[in-house]
Design a protein around this motif. Structure first.
Motif, PDB file in Angstrom:
ATOM      1  N   PHE A  72       0.807  -1.214   0.000  1.00 27.42           N
ATOM      2  CA  PHE A  72       0.000   0.000   0.000  1.00 27.42           C
ATOM      3  C   PHE A  72       0.850   1.278   0.000  1.00 27.42           C
ATOM      4  CE2 PHE A  72      -3.379  -2.908   0.924  1.00 27.42           C
ATOM      5  CZ  PHE A  72      -4.495  -2.295   0.387  1.00 27.42           C
ATOM      6  N   GLY A  73       2.164   1.123   0.128  1.00 32.68           N
ATOM      7  CA  GLY A  73       3.026   2.305   0.144  1.00 32.68           C
ATOM      8  C   GLY A  73       3.587   2.682  -1.199  1.00 32.68           C
ATOM      9  N   ALA A  74       3.219   1.968  -2.250  1.00 29.75           N
ATOM     10  CA  ALA A  74       3.770   2.260  -3.574  1.00 29.75           C
ATOM     11  C   ALA A  74       3.348   3.658  -4.047  1.00 29.75           C
ATOM     12  CB  ALA A  74       3.310   1.210  -4.575  1.00 29.75           C
ATOM     13  N   ALA A  75       4.210   4.275  -4.824  1.00 25.95           N
ATOM     14  CA  ALA A  75       3.949   5.643  -5.276  1.00 25.95           C
ATOM     15  C   ALA A  75       2.736   5.722  -6.198  1.00 25.95           C
ATOM     16  CB  ALA A  75       5.183   6.191  -5.981  1.00 25.95           C
ATOM     17  N   GLU A  76       2.504   4.666  -6.983  1.00 25.50           N
ATOM     18  CA  GLU A  76       1.410   4.654  -7.942  1.00 25.50           C
ATOM     19  C   GLU A  76       0.438   3.526  -7.612  1.00 25.50           C
ATOM     20  OE1 GLU A  76       0.733   6.767 -10.409  1.00 25.50           O
ATOM     21  OE2 GLU A  76       2.462   7.986  -9.800  1.00 25.50           O
ATOM     22  N   PRO A  77      -0.857   3.749  -7.828  1.00 27.48           N
ATOM     23  CA  PRO A  77      -1.825   2.661  -7.608  1.00 27.48           C
ATOM     24  C   PRO A  77      -1.555   1.508  -8.561  1.00 27.48           C
ATOM     25  CG  PRO A  77      -2.863   4.525  -8.726  1.00 27.48           C
ATOM     26  CD  PRO A  77      -1.492   4.974  -8.331  1.00 27.48           C
ATOM     27  N   LYS A  78      -1.816   0.297  -8.083  1.00 29.63           N
ATOM     28  CA  LYS A  78      -1.569  -0.890  -8.893  1.00 29.63           C
ATOM     29  C   LYS A  78      -2.667  -1.904  -8.634  1.00 29.63           C
ATOM     30  CE  LYS A  78       2.012  -4.336  -9.936  1.00 29.63           C
ATOM     31  NZ  LYS A  78       3.373  -4.814  -9.600  1.00 29.63           N
ATOM     32  N   GLY A  79      -3.330  -2.342  -9.695  1.00 32.82           N
ATOM     33  CA  GLY A  79      -4.413  -3.305  -9.532  1.00 32.82           C
ATOM     34  C   GLY A  79      -5.500  -2.761  -8.630  1.00 32.82           C
ATOM     35  N   PHE A  80      -5.864  -3.527  -7.608  1.00 32.56           N
ATOM     36  CA  PHE A  80      -6.892  -3.107  -6.658  1.00 32.56           C
ATOM     37  C   PHE A  80      -6.329  -2.185  -5.576  1.00 32.56           C
ATOM     38  CE2 PHE A  80      -8.489  -7.208  -8.234  1.00 32.56           C
ATOM     39  CZ  PHE A  80      -9.813  -6.896  -8.528  1.00 32.56           C
ATOM     40  N   THR A  81      -5.008  -2.001  -5.540  1.00 27.47           N
ATOM     41  CA  THR A  81      -4.359  -1.373  -4.390  1.00 27.47           C
ATOM     42  C   THR A  81      -4.094   0.109  -4.630  1.00 27.47           C
ATOM     43  OG1 THR A  81      -3.272  -3.484  -3.954  1.00 27.47           O
ATOM     44  CG2 THR A  81      -2.413  -1.558  -2.800  1.00 27.47           C
ATOM     45  N   SER A  82      -4.710   0.948  -3.816  1.00 22.26           N
ATOM     46  CA  SER A  82      -4.454   2.385  -3.841  1.00 22.26           C
ATOM     47  C   SER A  82      -4.760   2.935  -2.461  1.00 22.26           C
ATOM     48  CB  SER A  82      -5.310   3.086  -4.910  1.00 22.26           C
ATOM     49  OG  SER A  82      -6.695   2.848  -4.700  1.00 22.26           O
ATOM     50  N   VAL A  83      -4.362   4.191  -2.216  1.00 18.34           N
ATOM     51  CA  VAL A  83      -4.585   4.831  -0.923  1.00 18.34           C
ATOM     52  C   VAL A  83      -5.164   6.229  -1.127  1.00 18.34           C
ATOM     53  CG1 VAL A  83      -2.808   3.516   0.282  1.00 18.34           C
ATOM     54  CG2 VAL A  83      -2.186   5.653  -0.843  1.00 18.34           C
ATOM     55  N   TYR A  84      -5.558   6.847  -0.038  1.00 16.86           N
ATOM     56  CA  TYR A  84      -6.297   8.107  -0.106  1.00 16.86           C
ATOM     57  C   TYR A  84      -5.572   9.181  -0.919  1.00 16.86           C
ATOM     58  CZ  TYR A  84      -3.299  10.555   3.258  1.00 16.86           C
ATOM     59  OH  TYR A  84      -2.245  11.174   3.865  1.00 16.86           O
ATOM     60  N   SER A  85      -4.231   9.197  -0.880  1.00 15.87           N
ATOM     61  CA  SER A  85      -3.489  10.232  -1.603  1.00 15.87           C
ATOM     62  C   SER A  85      -3.589  10.068  -3.115  1.00 15.87           C
ATOM     63  CB  SER A  85      -2.019  10.226  -1.172  1.00 15.87           C
ATOM     64  OG  SER A  85      -1.429   8.945  -1.397  1.00 15.87           O
ATOM     65  N   HIS A  86      -3.987   8.863  -3.576  1.00 14.31           N
ATOM     66  CA  HIS A  86      -4.160   8.632  -5.014  1.00 14.31           C
ATOM     67  C   HIS A  86      -5.501   9.153  -5.522  1.00 14.31           C
ATOM     68  CE1 HIS A  86      -1.302   5.011  -4.317  1.00 14.31           C
ATOM     69  NE2 HIS A  86      -0.600   6.026  -4.776  1.00 14.31           N
ATOM     70  N   TRP A  87      -6.457   9.390  -4.626  1.00 10.51           N
ATOM     71  CA  TRP A  87      -7.813   9.754  -5.050  1.00 10.51           C
ATOM     72  C   TRP A  87      -7.922  11.279  -5.104  1.00 10.51           C
ATOM     73  CZ3 TRP A  87      -9.012   6.173  -0.492  1.00 10.51           C
ATOM     74  CH2 TRP A  87      -8.739   4.842  -0.864  1.00 10.51           C
ATOM     75  N   ARG A  88      -7.313  11.855  -6.124  1.00 11.56           N
ATOM     76  CA  ARG A  88      -7.182  13.314  -6.196  1.00 11.56           C
ATOM     77  C   ARG A  88      -8.522  14.017  -6.344  1.00 11.56           C
ATOM     78  NH1 ARG A  88      -1.870  13.463 -10.213  1.00 11.56           N
ATOM     79  NH2 ARG A  88      -0.437  12.401  -8.737  1.00 11.56           N
ATOM     80  N   TYR A  89      -9.520  13.303  -6.878  1.00  8.84           N
ATOM     81  CA  TYR A  89     -10.849  13.910  -7.005  1.00  8.84           C
ATOM     82  C   TYR A  89     -11.418  14.294  -5.641  1.00  8.84           C
ATOM     83  CZ  TYR A  89     -12.269   9.160  -5.742  1.00  8.84           C
ATOM     84  OH  TYR A  89     -12.417   7.953  -5.105  1.00  8.84           O
ATOM     85  N   ALA A  90     -10.914  13.661  -4.589  1.00  8.01           N
ATOM     86  CA  ALA A  90     -11.400  13.946  -3.233  1.00  8.01           C
ATOM     87  C   ALA A  90     -10.643  15.094  -2.575  1.00  8.01           C
ATOM     88  CB  ALA A  90     -11.280  12.699  -2.371  1.00  8.01           C
ATOM     89  N   LYS A  91      -9.612  15.588  -3.260  1.00 10.03           N
ATOM     90  CA  LYS A  91      -8.798  16.689  -2.728  1.00 10.03           C
ATOM     91  C   LYS A  91      -8.327  16.394  -1.292  1.00 10.03           C
ATOM     92  CE  LYS A  91     -11.196  20.149  -5.550  1.00 10.03           C
ATOM     93  NZ  LYS A  91     -12.075  19.189  -6.216  1.00 10.03           N
ATOM     94  N   PRO A  92      -7.629  15.258  -1.100  1.00 11.97           N
ATOM     95  CA  PRO A  92      -7.241  14.863   0.263  1.00 11.97           C
ATOM     96  C   PRO A  92      -6.152  15.758   0.834  1.00 11.97           C
ATOM     97  CG  PRO A  92      -6.222  13.412  -1.350  1.00 11.97           C
ATOM     98  CD  PRO A  92      -7.162  14.302  -2.112  1.00 11.97           C
TER      99      PRO A  92
END
Length: 400
Positions: free
Chosen positions: A332-352
């Motif tokens: 879950f710490g990878a810089a880029e989302p991969k497959g099913f795995t992503s984290v809140y910082s990847h969801w830019r539409y949410a402006k986290p």
């Protein structure tokens, strides 16, 4: 000799014979649509709804097309609208904030603890920022639900539980999905019952149930539901609730009913495999096990461990070393989302906004599926491989 695992992390157990026979029966009728019934016939979907409601102790259940659709429907029924803020976990999968964003609402992320549950102190500090908490029991980890509900009750926060990974789990013997006002479950292939895609929603609130039945696309055929409020409840909401069609069909319901009969035994089998992995990795230097509280009766369909404060390159070496030996880990710490795995910082539409304490946890999380096609010996082998690769990488860090 270097040990290798040759099994598949994506091969689910075959469906029981009863599911195959039920599917054949439904296909033989040609009547797959949930409202295509003969006079006096209950139908597979209504039967599933009643049986699942009974399984978790809910008054009402609605069967739908996916877990994501279930969450969005729950939020709509609660009146969440465009521009509203909805609290949710920073540690979850993309369909959870996606359900919020699908309504034009704004996800507000709550932090994660080292136990991989929602940070209740952070929740308490943000409880006045929204009217709804979409709580994700991510990867089957259940937080202190008594404390969570006390925080939410004080703040007037209504709780929708995402139980995609906790179908069959409990907190102090209360089934997951039964603390909040609405519980949502997934029956996607990698979940605890498998219909390819599918979802279930439960509630005790008659008006919310009526709204969600109408939202799911019942037209005015809600009297064909086996787990629904009385007709007069629909009279107060049927003219103001849109049809956002997402009904389950009889074929999926039929194969799920057969699996529901085996759910409790399957949950126990998953957790036995989880415990084998846990035993094999406990005490490995540099590796942190997630300790499960006694109050939580969890379902071990996936396994997580943490490598706190390791260099990224060393974690990448562990992932690559395990992969070379047949063990698939998701980081879950990878810089880029991969497959099913992503984290809140990847969801830019949410402006986290940044959450450094949560980032430290998320960067440490390694995750893997535990399908029931694995034997206990398989799990012991997998644990040995992970232990070898973590130990090897830890020695390299120490030598630098």
């Amino acid at each position: 000799m270097v040990e290798r695992f040759t099994g598949s992390f994506t091969q689910q157990a075959p469906l029981p014979d009863a599911a195959l026979k039920a599917a054949e029966t439904v296909l033989g009728t040609g009547r797959l649509h949930r409202y295509n019934l003969q006079p006096g016939e209950t139908g597979e979907v209504s039967a599933l709804e009643r049986e699942f409601a009974d399984y978790v102790g809910a008054a009402f259940c609605i069967a739908v097309t996916s877990g994501g659709y279930a969450m969005a429907t729950a939020l709509r029924a609660l009146g969440v609208q465009a521009g509203d803020r909805v609290l949710s976990n920073a540690f979850t999968l993309a369909p959870v904030p996606g359900a919020i964003a699908s309504l034009g609402a704004e996800p507000v992320f709550v932090g994660v603890t080292k136990d991989l549950t929602i940070d209740l102190d952070d929740l308490a500090s943000k409880a006045d920022q929204a009217g709804v908490l979409l709580l994700s029991h991510m990867r089957g980890h259940v937080c202190d639900m008594d404390r969570l509900m006390a925080i939410c009750d004080r703040a007037g926060l209504r709780v929708v539980e995402d139980c995609a990974h906790t179908m069959g789990a409990t907190w102090k013997s209360v089934p997951s999905g039964r603390h909040g006002v609405i519980g949502c479950y997934s029956t996607q292939t990698y979940k605890h019952m498998n219909s390819g895609e599918g979802g279930l929603i439960v509630t005790d609130d008659a008006e919310l149930a009526a709204k969600m039945i109408l939202l799911s696309g019942s037209y005015m055929l809600y009297d064909r539901h086996g787990s629904a409020p009385q007709a007069e409840v629909f009279e107060t909401v049927k003219y103001d609730t849109p049809n956002v069609s997402g009904r389950m069909d009889h074929l999926r319901a039929a194969i799920l009913r057969a699996q529901l009969a085996e759910l409790s035994s399957n949950c126990a089998a998953w957790t036995a495999r989880y415990r084998m992995l846990e035993d094999g990795l406990r005490g490995v230097s540099g590796l942190t096990i997630v300790e499960r509280p006694d109050e939580e009766d969890f379902v071990g369909s996936s396994f997580q461990f943490l490598l706190f404060d390791w260099p990224n390159s060393a974690i990448e070496d562990v992932v690559a070393g395990c992969a070379a030996r047949g063990v698939e880990l998701k980081w879950f710490g990878a810089a880029e989302p991969k497959g099913f795995t992503s984290v809140y910082s990847h969801w830019r539409y949410a402006k986290p906004t940044e959450m450094p304490r949560s980032d430290r946890v998320l960067r440490a999380v390694l995750d893997m599926r535990v399908p029931l096609t694995f034997s206990r010996d398989d799990c012991a082998l997998i644990a040995r491989i992970i232990a070898d690769e973590v130990t090897r990488a830890a020695l390299q860090i120490a030598a630098q």
